[in-house]
Design a protein around this motif. Structure first.
Motif, PDB file in Angstrom:
ATOM      1  N   TRP A   1       0.827  -1.210   0.000  1.00  0.00           N
ATOM      2  CA  TRP A   1       0.000   0.000   0.000  1.00  0.00           C
ATOM      3  C   TRP A   1       0.862   1.260   0.000  1.00  0.00           C
ATOM      4  CZ3 TRP A   1       0.703   3.576   3.729  1.00  0.00           C
ATOM      5  CH2 TRP A   1       1.297   3.151   4.941  1.00  0.00           C
ATOM      6  N   ALA A   2       2.017   1.222   0.683  1.00  0.00           N
ATOM      7  CA  ALA A   2       2.872   2.405   0.753  1.00  0.00           C
ATOM      8  C   ALA A   2       3.555   2.666  -0.583  1.00  0.00           C
ATOM      9  CB  ALA A   2       3.914   2.234   1.860  1.00  0.00           C
ATOM     10  N   GLU A   3       4.019   1.604  -1.240  1.00  0.00           N
ATOM     11  CA  GLU A   3       4.670   1.776  -2.538  1.00  0.00           C
ATOM     12  C   GLU A   3       3.673   2.280  -3.580  1.00  0.00           C
ATOM     13  OE1 GLU A   3       7.193  -0.644  -5.945  1.00  0.00           O
ATOM     14  OE2 GLU A   3       7.070  -1.443  -3.912  1.00  0.00           O
ATOM     15  N   GLU A   4       2.528   1.617  -3.665  1.00  0.00           N
ATOM     16  CA  GLU A   4       1.544   2.047  -4.657  1.00  0.00           C
ATOM     17  C   GLU A   4       0.968   3.415  -4.300  1.00  0.00           C
ATOM     18  OE1 GLU A   4       1.392   0.684  -7.389  1.00  0.00           O
ATOM     19  OE2 GLU A   4       2.256  -1.286  -6.976  1.00  0.00           O
ATOM     20  N   GLY A   5       0.788   3.686  -3.001  1.00  0.00           N
ATOM     21  CA  GLY A   5       0.309   5.002  -2.587  1.00  0.00           C
ATOM     22  C   GLY A   5       1.271   6.098  -2.966  1.00  0.00           C
ATOM     23  N   PHE A   6       2.577   5.844  -2.821  1.00  0.00           N
ATOM     24  CA  PHE A   6       3.596   6.813  -3.223  1.00  0.00           C
ATOM     25  C   PHE A   6       3.506   7.101  -4.719  1.00  0.00           C
ATOM     26  CE2 PHE A   6       7.783   7.630  -5.039  1.00  0.00           C
ATOM     27  CZ  PHE A   6       8.218   8.709  -4.281  1.00  0.00           C
TER      28      PHE A   6
ATOM     29  N   GLU B   1      -9.120  10.047  -5.626  1.00  0.00           N
ATOM     30  CA  GLU B   1      -9.657  10.452  -4.329  1.00  0.00           C
ATOM     31  C   GLU B   1     -10.757   9.519  -3.844  1.00  0.00           C
ATOM     32  OE1 GLU B   1      -8.866  15.287  -4.595  1.00  0.00           O
ATOM     33  OE2 GLU B   1     -10.803  14.442  -5.206  1.00  0.00           O
ATOM     34  N   ARG B   2     -11.496   8.926  -4.770  1.00  0.00           N
ATOM     35  CA  ARG B   2     -12.637   8.090  -4.411  1.00  0.00           C
ATOM     36  C   ARG B   2     -12.360   6.599  -4.518  1.00  0.00           C
ATOM     37  NH1 ARG B   2     -17.715  11.295  -7.334  1.00  0.00           N
ATOM     38  NH2 ARG B   2     -17.359  13.331  -6.327  1.00  0.00           N
ATOM     39  N   ASN B   3     -11.157   6.236  -4.901  1.00  0.00           N
ATOM     40  CA  ASN B   3     -10.826   4.824  -5.090  1.00  0.00           C
ATOM     41  C   ASN B   3     -10.971   4.069  -3.771  1.00  0.00           C
ATOM     42  OD1 ASN B   3      -9.824   2.349  -5.837  1.00  0.00           O
ATOM     43  ND2 ASN B   3      -7.924   3.135  -6.709  1.00  0.00           N
ATOM     44  N   ALA B   4     -11.806   3.036  -3.754  1.00  0.00           N
ATOM     45  CA  ALA B   4     -12.061   2.273  -2.533  1.00  0.00           C
ATOM     46  C   ALA B   4     -11.072   1.136  -2.329  1.00  0.00           C
ATOM     47  CB  ALA B   4     -13.486   1.708  -2.570  1.00  0.00           C
ATOM     48  N   ASP B   5     -10.167   0.918  -3.269  1.00  0.00           N
ATOM     49  CA  ASP B   5      -9.206  -0.163  -3.151  1.00  0.00           C
ATOM     50  C   ASP B   5      -8.309   0.063  -1.938  1.00  0.00           C
ATOM     51  OD1 ASP B   5      -7.821  -2.523  -4.814  1.00  0.00           O
ATOM     52  OD2 ASP B   5      -6.263  -1.266  -3.910  1.00  0.00           O
ATOM     53  N   PRO B   6      -8.086  -0.956  -1.086  1.00  0.00           N
ATOM     54  CA  PRO B   6      -7.278  -0.759   0.129  1.00  0.00           C
ATOM     55  C   PRO B   6      -5.819  -0.455  -0.152  1.00  0.00           C
ATOM     56  CG  PRO B   6      -7.856  -3.078  -0.157  1.00  0.00           C
ATOM     57  CD  PRO B   6      -8.664  -2.307  -1.153  1.00  0.00           C
TER      58      PRO B   6
ATOM     59  N   TYR C   1      -4.463   0.831  -3.530  1.00  0.00           N
ATOM     60  CA  TYR C   1      -4.311   2.004  -4.387  1.00  0.00           C
ATOM     61  C   TYR C   1      -5.107   3.203  -3.892  1.00  0.00           C
ATOM     62  CZ  TYR C   1      -1.958  -1.028  -7.698  1.00  0.00           C
ATOM     63  OH  TYR C   1      -1.064  -1.890  -8.295  1.00  0.00           O
ATOM     64  N   GLY C   2      -6.227   2.966  -3.242  1.00  0.00           N
ATOM     65  CA  GLY C   2      -7.037   4.055  -2.724  1.00  0.00           C
ATOM     66  C   GLY C   2      -6.635   4.483  -1.336  1.00  0.00           C
ATOM     67  N   ASP C   3      -6.775   3.570  -0.363  1.00  0.00           N
ATOM     68  CA  ASP C   3      -6.388   3.898   1.016  1.00  0.00           C
ATOM     69  C   ASP C   3      -4.904   4.200   1.109  1.00  0.00           C
ATOM     70  OD1 ASP C   3      -9.004   3.446   1.714  1.00  0.00           O
ATOM     71  OD2 ASP C   3      -8.651   1.435   2.540  1.00  0.00           O
ATOM     72  N   GLY C   4      -4.085   3.455   0.348  1.00  0.00           N
ATOM     73  CA  GLY C   4      -2.654   3.716   0.363  1.00  0.00           C
ATOM     74  C   GLY C   4      -2.330   5.107  -0.135  1.00  0.00           C
ATOM     75  N   PHE C   5      -2.959   5.502  -1.222  1.00  0.00           N
ATOM     76  CA  PHE C   5      -2.750   6.849  -1.749  1.00  0.00           C
ATOM     77  C   PHE C   5      -3.150   7.907  -0.735  1.00  0.00           C
ATOM     78  CE2 PHE C   5      -5.451  10.263  -3.549  1.00  0.00           C
ATOM     79  CZ  PHE C   5      -4.441  11.134  -3.924  1.00  0.00           C
ATOM     80  N   ARG C   6      -4.315   7.756  -0.123  1.00  0.00           N
ATOM     81  CA  ARG C   6      -4.782   8.781   0.811  1.00  0.00           C
ATOM     82  C   ARG C   6      -3.884   8.880   2.046  1.00  0.00           C
ATOM     83  NH1 ARG C   6      -9.496   7.039  -1.715  1.00  0.00           N
ATOM     84  NH2 ARG C   6      -9.647   5.175  -0.399  1.00  0.00           N
TER      85      ARG C   6
END
Length: 204
Positions: A136-141, A166-171, A173-178
């Motif tokens: 999640w951290a790598e993809e969020g970055f 901003e609305r991506n619910a994926d844990p 790509y979405g939560d990681g990004f936020r």
């Protein structure tokens, strides 16, 4: 098939060849470098590929080991990939060689740019020796990088992709990004980037 992500209007302006992609790609390399990401003089190459080639790079889930190569996918695991060959000895990573960025041919220009910036984030992490981040951290970055790029475009298309992130619910790509965006907002992007580079971690 790649046709599924293109409307008839977009299809008339898609990036089909590397000749078409090259000017955009040069701009993206310049933009990413201006953000503070350095690549130790690595020549950043680009491959436009068809669906079969991309699927072979991504493997089953777009992230993992595939024929000795570590592969990281973009967003829904279907649009781009960064590949690298990792060499190990006695269970230890000796070196990792970047083999390139692959992007699905036929994407609209704005989406092509966002996918490419995302993949350049993966390349930067590898070049800096940052290989132990949670997924999640790598993809969020990497999603944060493409998000920041879209913010600077100020077009209807870029606003659409911003909304999707901003609305991506994926844990992942979405939560990681936020989570990563919140950290970058708190520290300021230059300090955030330097912290990641030095500590090899995303400071959540």
């Amino acid at each position: 098939a790649s046709q599924a992500i293109r409307c008839p209007i977009c299809r008339a302006h898609t990036i089909e060849t590397e000749v078409e992609a090259r000017p955009l790609y040069s701009q993206l390399v310049h933009w990413v470098t201006a953000q503070g990401l350095t690549y130790n003089n690595l020549r950043l190459s680009l491959e436009l590929c068809d669906r079969a080639r991309l699927n072979s790079l991504l493997g089953n889930h777009g992230y993992g080991q595939q024929g000795g190569q570590q592969v990281a996918g973009y967003l829904d695991h279907t649009l781009g990939a960064t590949t690298s060959a990792t060499y190990m000895q006695n269970g230890r990573v000796m070196r990792t060689d970047i083999t390139g960025i692959a992007v699905l041919q036929g994407l609209p220009p704005t989406l092509f740019q966002g996918v490419t910036v995302h993949e350049m984030g993966h390349v930067w992490l590898l070049v800096q020796g940052i290989q132990q981040l949670p997924h999640w951290a790598e993809e969020g970055f990497c999603e944060l990088l493409s998000y920041r790029y879209y913010q600077e475009l100020h077009t209807p298309e870029s606003q659409y992709y911003i909304m999707c992130k901003e609305r991506n619910a994926d844990p992942v790509y979405g939560d990681g990004f936020r989570s990563v965006r919140a950290c970058a907002d708190r520290l300021g992007f230059p300090r955030f980037l330097e912290t990641v580079r030095v500590t090899k971690q995303v400071p959540i």
